[in-house]
Design an enzyme around this catalytic site. Structure first.
Site, PDB file in Angstrom:
ATOM      1  N   ASP A   1      35.528 -33.355   1.727  1.00  0.00           N
ATOM      2  CA  ASP A   1      36.272 -32.399   1.268  1.00  0.00           C
ATOM      3  C   ASP A   1      36.113 -31.014   2.167  1.00  0.00           C
ATOM      4  OD1 ASP A   1      33.692 -31.293   1.248  1.00  0.00           O
ATOM      5  OD2 ASP A   1      33.666 -30.787  -1.219  1.00  0.00           O
TER       6      ASP A   1
ATOM      7  N   GLU B   1      33.053 -30.653   3.785  1.00  0.00           N
ATOM      8  CA  GLU B   1      32.653 -31.964   4.575  1.00  0.00           C
ATOM      9  C   GLU B   1      31.401 -32.719   3.835  1.00  0.00           C
ATOM     10  OE1 GLU B   1      32.360 -29.705   8.601  1.00  0.00           O
ATOM     11  OE2 GLU B   1      34.223 -30.454   8.621  1.00  0.00           O
TER      12      GLU B   1
ATOM     13  N   GLU C   1      30.389 -16.331   8.600  1.00  0.00           N
ATOM     14  CA  GLU C   1      30.869 -17.426   7.816  1.00  0.00           C
ATOM     15  C   GLU C   1      30.356 -17.296   6.285  1.00  0.00           C
ATOM     16  OE1 GLU C   1      28.769 -21.425   7.768  1.00  0.00           O
ATOM     17  OE2 GLU C   1      30.647 -22.213   8.281  1.00  0.00           O
TER      18      GLU C   1
HETATM   19  C1  BGC Z   1      32.554 -25.914   6.776  1.00  0.00           C
HETATM   20  C2  BGC Z   1      33.870 -26.182   7.097  1.00  0.00           C
HETATM   21  C3  BGC Z   1      34.657 -25.588   8.169  1.00  0.00           C
HETATM   22  C4  BGC Z   1      33.640 -25.865   9.518  1.00  0.00           C
HETATM   23  C5  BGC Z   1      33.963 -24.966  10.605  1.00  0.00           C
HETATM   24  C6  BGC Z   1      31.603 -26.041   7.753  1.00  0.00           C
HETATM   25  O1  BGC Z   1      30.456 -25.810   7.930  1.00  0.00           O
HETATM   26  O2  BGC Z   1      32.068 -26.581   5.646  1.00  0.00           O
HETATM   27  O3  BGC Z   1      34.899 -25.836   5.929  1.00  0.00           O
HETATM   28  O4  BGC Z   1      35.846 -26.033   8.518  1.00  0.00           O
HETATM   29  O5  BGC Z   1      32.311 -25.346   8.914  1.00  0.00           O
HETATM   30  O6  BGC Z   1      34.063 -23.582  10.504  1.00  0.00           O
END
Ligand code: BGC
Length: 372
Positions: free
Chosen positions: A172, A175, A325
């Protein structure tokens, strides 16, 4: 009078400055070949670009008015996909022979800046990014009156790939759970196929209709969209099925029920968690999900609610204006944080997707100086 929760002049200046900085962070780190790195300094993401992150980041940049930067990103994706034509044709041929290609044989989730898979193992495969890119490139071209022919060959590869493999279980947005069919993944594919419909002779709307029926039948629980088909859980990515992807009609009961469930279960003070069982870095609040919910609220006319998310996001910027993030003030599973710090270091910051989503919400609320 409708309350707008409008900012005073000094707050407006601060919010505009964060938009300006967001544009700078994204464009300064854009690879000369056009890729947007997910997080240039974070150990596990360094050197890679995701279609998911990049598609939303490009939408923020496109809204900010930097037509050239967003165009370079789309040029990059188009080039990467053109070079995958033979791989996609082979995958489709295997499917036509009744075979199920292994996840390793599928297109990757993230690419190195020169369009390769890279040598670090990752949670491949994921289909959502290919739908998001279709939506992003077509929205960008329409907004700025650009000729889609420039990206048509890459668009055709993405369409063929999705038409063949849209219904396969895959990882998803986070991931995880490769064995499931995720509603937010299906939403992103739906949004991409509907966007591309006027630009392809492939019957994409037929597949879009099947996605909608499948989700309505198996992906709804207690009046809200569910995390995956057959699940009862909520996920912070689900509002995307309303805005921008339109799998659920904005203003419908199911849209309202989904936004309400996400707000109730995952929103704390304006910051939105991914899902209640999230242990990644202890399960903090994600900037990009707060912006996604705010974007939906703004589109639904709840300006006060949208401002609440924008302000929360602005309060998370560090002393340089960088957005991470996630933030850890209200961790769902604090005991799990340390193992991730030991494994990958502190939380990714700046995360370009966070900055891109801030640009989208700021634009939605009409506060950006589009001076790019
Ligand atoms: C997140 C993803 C994201 C990726 C890069 C992962 O930890 O779950 O949604 O695309 O980081 O930012």
């Amino acid at each position: 009078m409708i309350p707008t929760s409008a900012p005073n002049l000094s707050e407006l200046a601060r919010l505009r400055e964060l938009a300006r900085h967001s544009h700078t962070v994204i464009t300064q780190h854009q690879d000369p070949g056009g890729a947007y790195p997910a997080a240039p300094t974070f150990s596990a993401y360094r050197g890679y670009a995701w279609l998911r992150d990049g598609s939303f980041t490009a939408e923020g940049i496109s809204r900010y008015g930097d037509v050239a930067s967003a165009g370079r990103f789309h040029d990059w994706v188009d080039g990467v996909l053109r070079r995958r034509r033979a791989q996609v044709d082979d995958l489709r041929a295997a499917l036509a022979r009744g075979e199920t290609p292994s996840p390793e044989a599928m297109l990757p989730t993230r690419f190195t800046f020169d369009g390769q898979n890279g040598s670090d193992p990752w949670w491949d495969f994921q289909t959502d990014g290919y739908g998001m890119w279709l939506w992003s490139v077509i929205t960008h071209a329409a907004r700025h009156g650009l000729d889609l022919a420039r990206w048509q060959a890459g668009i055709d590869v993405a369409v063929d790939y999705l038409i063949a493999f849209w219904d396969r279980p895959c990882y998803d947005w986070w991931e995880e759970h490769v064995e499931q069919r995720h509603v937010s993944t299906l939403g992103a594919i739906y949004g991409g196929l509907v966007a591309v419909a006027p630009h392809t002779s492939t019957p994409v709307l037929e597949v879009a209709g099947r996605i909608r029926t499948l989700v309505e039948t198996e992906g709804v629980h207690d009046g809200h969209l569910a995390k995956w088909l057959g699940s009862s859980a909520v996920d912070g990515s689900l509002p995307s099925c309303v805005v921008p992807f339109g799998l659920v009609a904005p203003g419908s009961q199911l849209a309202g029920g989904t936004l309400a469930a996400v707000a109730q279960e995952l929103d704390v003070d304006g910051g939105v968690h991914r899902f209640t069982a999230d242990v990644f870095y202890g399960g903090g609040q994600w900037i990009l999900l707060s912006a996604l919910l705010g974007w939906n609220l703004a589109a639904a006319g709840d300006t006060v609610g949208a401002w609440r998310h924008l302000r929360w996001i602005a309060d998370q910027a560090d002393e340089n204006g960088d957005l991470p993030e996630q933030v850890g003030h209200r961790l769902l599973h604090p005991d799990s944080r340390e193992e991730w710090v030991a494994r990958w270091g502190t939380v990714a910051s700046p995360l370009l997707w966070s900055h891109g989503m801030y640009l989208i919400l700021a634009d939605e609320l009409g506060i950006t100086d589009k001076d790019a």
